[in-house]
Design a protein around this motif. Structure first.
Motif, short mmCIF file in Angstrom:
data_model
loop_
_atom_site.label_atom_id
_atom_site.label_comp_id
_atom_site.label_asym_id
_atom_site.label_seq_id
_atom_site.Cartn_x
_atom_site.Cartn_y
_atom_site.Cartn_z
N GLY A 296 1.88 -0.16 2.34
CA GLY A 296 2.37 -1.52 2.61
C GLY A 296 1.33 -2.39 3.30
N GLU A 297 0.09 -1.85 3.40
CA GLU A 297 -0.97 -2.59 4.12
C GLU A 297 -1.57 -3.69 3.25
OE1 GLU A 297 -1.32 0.18 2.61
OE2 GLU A 297 -3.11 -0.07 1.42
N ALA A 299 -0.23 -5.97 1.08
CA ALA A 299 0.43 -7.28 1.19
C ALA A 299 0.13 -7.92 2.54
CB ALA A 299 1.94 -7.12 1.01
N ARG A 306 3.93 -7.45 -2.89
CA ARG A 306 3.76 -6.00 -2.95
C ARG A 306 3.22 -5.59 -4.32
NH1 ARG A 306 3.93 -4.30 2.21
NH2 ARG A 306 5.92 -4.57 3.22
N SER A 307 2.19 -4.69 -4.30
CA SER A 307 1.56 -4.32 -5.56
C SER A 307 2.32 -3.22 -6.28
CB SER A 307 0.13 -3.84 -5.27
OG SER A 307 0.20 -2.74 -4.37
N ARG A 347 -7.47 1.08 -2.81
CA ARG A 347 -6.23 1.16 -3.58
C ARG A 347 -6.14 -0.01 -4.56
NH1 ARG A 347 -2.04 2.90 1.25
NH2 ARG A 347 -2.57 5.09 1.29
P1 CMP Z 1 1.61 -3.23 -0.77
O1 CMP Z 1 1.01 -3.87 -1.94
O2 CMP Z 1 1.86 -4.03 0.42
O3 CMP Z 1 2.98 -2.50 -1.17
C1 CMP Z 1 2.92 -1.40 -2.05
C2 CMP Z 1 2.02 -0.35 -1.43
O4 CMP Z 1 1.75 0.78 -2.22
C3 CMP Z 1 0.63 -0.94 -1.24
O5 CMP Z 1 0.68 -1.98 -0.33
C4 CMP Z 1 -0.15 0.26 -0.91
O6 CMP Z 1 0.01 0.61 0.42
C5 CMP Z 1 0.51 1.29 -1.79
N1 CMP Z 1 -0.36 1.54 -2.97
C6 CMP Z 1 -0.60 0.72 -4.00
N2 CMP Z 1 -1.46 1.29 -4.87
C7 CMP Z 1 -1.74 2.50 -4.38
C8 CMP Z 1 -2.57 3.60 -4.83
N3 CMP Z 1 -3.27 3.55 -5.96
N4 CMP Z 1 -2.63 4.71 -4.05
C9 CMP Z 1 -1.93 4.79 -2.90
N5 CMP Z 1 -1.14 3.79 -2.45
C10 CMP Z 1 -1.04 2.68 -3.17
#
Ligand code: CMP
Length: 354
Positions: A296-297, A299, A306-307, A347
């Motif tokens: 969640g870091e 975003a 959120r990805s 990530r």
């Molecule tokens: P966020 O985009 O805030 O919310 C979804 C979270 O999933 C993202 O932050 C990351 O912390 C986690 N995340 C996204 N892609 C990956 C990845 N390839 N490997 C591990 N964690 C991921």
């Protein structure tokens, strides 16, 4: 967790048993009860008593097996069995059933809330005694003044200080039954002053208890958070000052297996550290994260939605950090903030764009 669940169910059943017993005690005091109804109610009481006898044996066996001593549980269980039994044997009339009111103690058995309450009362004993002394002083002074101002007007109600004391208690506690009312102007002025003093004294009591309660809860939360934060390797790099700050900022949360913790496309204002359990990140090739990891870091850092969707595979114990607190962490521990930023970049690189 399973133990906690069963202990909650057990406490609930125990409280239910006490409630059934106490309802039977109350029903037995109603007049014109038929013989048959009394007999049924007394059988209910015997049933509850037998259940408490079994519980006492179980408590003893458990204590011997585990070596863990819960004094409040033993005291409540012994009293629950001995008091009604002694009353049945030595109190002649149906009044023996009134002694079953000792089952009122059962909900206190092992209760965290009452332990917390006991600690609050112990910590604040000196202040509470102080306010109680003020109450006593004002009470006596009010009774004395009421005696002086009203003794000639209403000798039957204010003819002595002990008689006037009843009026003083009722007025000082702002209960105001209205059975004794001062007639003279001086008496009425006094009544107004006593009422206002009463409000002040009760506000003091409430204030002392509420503040102490809040502080005790915060202290317990702090200790629990501290233990959880210590379980996350990333925070082991922190100095004590930064650690205290982060312990205050992080909020613990437990989510059951299957819960969606954050959903792809949503705005995100917090990130999560996993203390215990596993989560699944629904990227094109799903990734599993376990104890000590965070998510969640992205975003939080980029401000983008959120990805990916993240859900709990098992029951997960989390610590969440809101964006304002993340800024605080960035300035107090740039090293940790850098690790989080780097991980976010890696990530991000792993997510196919387009
Ligand atoms: P966020 O985009 O805030 O919310 C979804 C979270 O999933 C993202 O932050 C990351 O912390 C986690 N995340 C996204 N892609 C990956 C990845 N390839 N490997 C591990 N964690 C991921």
């Amino acid at each position: 967790m399973l133990r906690l669940f069963f202990s909650k169910i057990y406490s609930l059943l125990n409280a239910l048993l006490a409630a059934i017993g106490l309802l039977a005690v109350a029903a037995l005091t109603t007049p014109d009860l038929t013989e048959r109804a009394s007999l049924i109610l007394e059988i209910v009481l015997f049933g509850v008593w037998a259940a408490y006898l079994l519980q006492l044996f179980a408590t003893m066996v458990l204590h011997r097996a585990t070596g863990v001593r819960d004094r409040s549980a033993v005291v409540a269980d012994v009293l629950a069995v001995i008091v009604p039994a002694a009353a049945f044997l030595f109190v002649g009339s149906r009044d023996w059933s009134l002694f079953c009111a000792v089952w009122l103690l059962q909900p206190l058995r092992g209760s965290m809330f009452f332990r917390l309450m006991a600690r609050v009362l112990t910590n604040e004993a000196r202040n509470l005694v102080g306010v109680t002394t003020i109450f006593g002083i004002v009470l006596f002074a009010a009774a004395l003044a009421a005696y002086l101002t009203e003794r000639d007007v209403q000798p039957d109600k204010f003819g002595s200080i002990p008689l006037a004391m009843w009026w003083a208690v009722v007025t000082l506690s702002t209960t105001g039954y209205g059975d004794e009312i001062p007639q003279s102007l001086a008496g009425r002025t006094l009544a107004g002053l006593v009422m206002m003093s009463g409000i002040g004294i009760f506000a003091l009591w409430a204030g002392i208890l509420a503040t102490a309660f809040y502080e005790e809860v915060r202290r317990q939360d702090f200790v629990r958070n501290w233990q959880q934060v210590a379980a996350v390797p990333l925070f082991q790099k922190l100095g004590s000052a930064a650690l205290i700050e982060i312990v205050r900022a992080l909020r613990p949360r437990v989510v059951p297996a299957g819960t969606v913790i954050c959903r792809k496309g949503e705005a995100g204002d917090q990130m999560y550290f996993i203390v215990e359990g596993r989560v699944s990140v629904a990227t094109s090739s799903p990734v599993e994260l376990g104890s000590g990891s965070f998510f969640g870091e992205m975003a939080l850092i980029t401000g983008e939605p959120r990805s990916a969707t993240v859900s709990a595979i098992t029951e997960v114990s989390l610590l969440s950090l809101f964006s304002v607190d993340f800024q605080m962490l960035s300035s107090s521990s740039p090293e940790i903030a850098e690790i989080i930023r780097k991980t976010a970049l890696e990530r991000r690189g792993a997510i196919p764009h387009g």
